[in-house]
Structure formats: structure tokens, C-alpha cells
Scaffold this motif. Sequence first.
Motif, mmCIF file in Angstrom:
data_model
loop_
_atom_site.group_PDB
_atom_site.id
_atom_site.type_symbol
_atom_site.label_atom_id
_atom_site.label_comp_id
_atom_site.label_asym_id
_atom_site.label_seq_id
_atom_site.Cartn_x
_atom_site.Cartn_y
_atom_site.Cartn_z
ATOM 1 N N LYS A 95 46.636 42.641 50.938
ATOM 2 C CA LYS A 95 47.049 41.739 51.070
ATOM 3 C C LYS A 95 46.300 41.059 52.511
ATOM 4 N N CYS A 109 50.574 35.861 52.783
ATOM 5 C CA CYS A 109 50.167 34.368 51.937
ATOM 6 C C CYS A 109 49.301 35.296 50.878
ATOM 7 N N GLN A 110 49.872 34.616 49.454
ATOM 8 C CA GLN A 110 49.817 35.506 48.314
ATOM 9 C C GLN A 110 48.170 33.885 47.092
ATOM 10 N N PRO A 111 46.657 34.598 46.970
ATOM 11 C CA PRO A 111 46.227 33.475 46.536
ATOM 12 C C PRO A 111 46.629 33.418 45.088
ATOM 13 N N SER A 112 46.782 32.481 44.546
ATOM 14 C CA SER A 112 46.869 32.195 43.357
ATOM 15 C C SER A 112 46.542 31.685 42.367
ATOM 16 N N VAL A 113 46.115 31.432 41.226
ATOM 17 C CA VAL A 113 45.381 30.673 40.292
ATOM 18 C C VAL A 113 45.393 29.929 39.648
ATOM 19 N N LYS A 114 45.312 28.181 39.091
ATOM 20 C CA LYS A 114 45.691 27.509 37.813
ATOM 21 C C LYS A 114 44.818 27.354 37.815
#
Length: 131
Positions: A95, A109-114
Motif C-alpha cells: 500500500k 493512493c492505489q494504482p489502477s489498470v485501464k
Amino acid sequence: MRSSFVKILYSIILTASISTLVGLIFKSNFWYAFSLTTILQVTGFSILNQIYSNRLMQSLEAVRADQLREQNRNYTSVECPCGHIQSVDIRFDIKTVYVCDKCNNQVSCQPSVKTFLVTSPVYFGKDNEER
């Protein structure tokens, strides 16, 4: 400390022994041969040591450059809820919590994948005809 002293003493004795052997081969010019051999040994060691040091420094610089590239690869710009944008090291395995430079609050902050569909562009000429 003792180990360093022993190494230096060993080096001096070895250099003197080799110089003495070369001097004994040329008995008529013993001191000349002894001196020349000693100078050549010290000079040769210095040159080889410098070459080794230069190669070691080049390897170290290459490793540092690789580390810097890897470190910069994970940094991204994020926006704090207060509106301040800063660069943060994002990790996918833990985290990520950072302190905002502007408001001094801890922000997670959390990474996101698009995902995006890969398309090929269509080019049109002057007459809007496809090439």
C-alpha cells in the motif's frame, strides 16, 4: 589493522626479493639492476591498479545508472485531495501512503489498470479517400 600491516610487509619483502634476484643475475651492475627492477615493479603495479580501478568505477557507474532507471520507472504524478500534484513512488506489492508537500496530510493512493483497444489509424488523402 594487523592484516594490513602484514600485507604491506609481505609486498615489500616480495618486491625486494624479486629485485635482489634480478640484481644477482647481473652481478656486475647489481645496484643498477636492483633499482631498475624495483622501479619497474612499483610502476607496473601502479598502472595495473589504475586500470583495475577505472574498470571497477565504470562497472559501478553502470550499476548506478541501472538503479536510477529502475527507480524512476516507478514514479508517477498524483494529485492530493487539496489539489497539489507531486511525484510519488508507486508500488504494486504494498500500500502506498505518502505525505503531501503542501498540506502535510497522509494520502493513500492505489494504482489502477485501464485497458484500451489498440487500433490502426486510417489516413485520408485530400479527397477524403482512404490510402
